[in-house]
Write a protein that holds these residues in place. Structure first.
Motif, short mmCIF file in Angstrom:
data_model
loop_
_atom_site.label_atom_id
_atom_site.label_comp_id
_atom_site.label_asym_id
_atom_site.label_seq_id
_atom_site.Cartn_x
_atom_site.Cartn_y
_atom_site.Cartn_z
N UNK A 63 -8.32 -1.10 -3.03
CA UNK A 63 -8.96 -0.60 -1.82
C UNK A 63 -10.24 -1.38 -1.52
N UNK A 64 -10.95 -1.73 -2.57
CA UNK A 64 -12.19 -2.49 -2.41
C UNK A 64 -11.96 -4.00 -2.55
N UNK A 101 0.84 -1.20 0.00
CA UNK A 101 0.00 0.00 0.00
C UNK A 101 0.87 1.25 0.00
N UNK A 102 1.94 1.22 0.77
CA UNK A 102 2.83 2.38 0.82
C UNK A 102 3.41 2.68 -0.56
N UNK A 103 3.79 1.64 -1.28
CA UNK A 103 4.32 1.82 -2.63
C UNK A 103 3.25 2.39 -3.56
N UNK A 104 2.05 1.82 -3.50
CA UNK A 104 0.96 2.29 -4.36
C UNK A 104 0.62 3.76 -4.09
N UNK A 115 -1.53 8.81 -14.22
CA UNK A 115 -2.07 9.06 -12.88
C UNK A 115 -3.44 8.42 -12.73
N UNK A 116 -4.26 8.53 -13.75
CA UNK A 116 -5.58 7.88 -13.73
C UNK A 116 -5.42 6.37 -13.61
N UNK A 117 -4.46 5.82 -14.33
CA UNK A 117 -4.20 4.38 -14.26
C UNK A 117 -3.83 3.96 -12.84
N UNK A 118 -2.94 4.70 -12.22
CA UNK A 118 -2.53 4.39 -10.85
C UNK A 118 -3.70 4.51 -9.87
N UNK A 119 -4.53 5.50 -10.09
CA UNK A 119 -5.70 5.69 -9.23
C UNK A 119 -6.69 4.53 -9.39
N UNK A 120 -6.84 4.05 -10.61
CA UNK A 120 -7.70 2.88 -10.85
C UNK A 120 -7.19 1.67 -10.07
N UNK A 121 -5.88 1.45 -10.11
CA UNK A 121 -5.31 0.31 -9.40
C UNK A 121 -5.53 0.43 -7.90
N UNK A 122 -5.28 1.60 -7.36
CA UNK A 122 -5.47 1.81 -5.91
C UNK A 122 -6.94 1.63 -5.52
N UNK A 123 -7.83 2.14 -6.34
CA UNK A 123 -9.26 2.02 -6.04
C UNK A 123 -9.69 0.56 -6.04
N UNK A 124 -9.26 -0.18 -7.05
CA UNK A 124 -9.63 -1.60 -7.15
C UNK A 124 -9.11 -2.37 -5.95
#
Length: 104
Positions: free
Chosen positions: A60-61, A9-12, A49-58
């Protein structure tokens, strides 16, 4: 949120923060130095940045199957980001190769 370990998570999260800071710094450089063509690089970084946010969101859930479309969106924005970054680099190169008037 248990899909990833704390170090992962820290890396993401740090990666997303780094992209935001990098976009802001490149944009600021373009403005301060008077090199508007560098702003293309800042805009070219947004899909990544959008790509990274998608990964974190996925993640996260907990990689919920209802959000599998985020994986597809991440892949798409990664490809778009690679293309826009390539085009931005080409644009910077092209603009830098042109002779310009000396700065006052």
């Amino acid at each position: 949120m248990n899909a990833l370990s704390i170090p992962t998570w820290m890396v993401h999260v740090s990666s997303v923060i780094e992209w935001i800071v990098a976009i802001a710094l490149v944009s600021r450089y373009a403005t301060k130095a008077g090199y508007g063509h560098w702003r293309a690089l800042a805009w070219g970084m947004v899909p990544a940045l959008v790509s990274a946010t998608c990964a974190c969101t996925w993640h996260f859930f907990d990689n919920a199957s209802q959000l599998d479309w985020l994986v597809t969106l991440q892949a798409l924005t990664t490809v778009i980001g690679n293309i826009t970054l390539c085009l931005a680099a080409w644009w910077i190169y092209r603009q830098s190769a042109q002779p310009s008037a000396p700065k006052p």
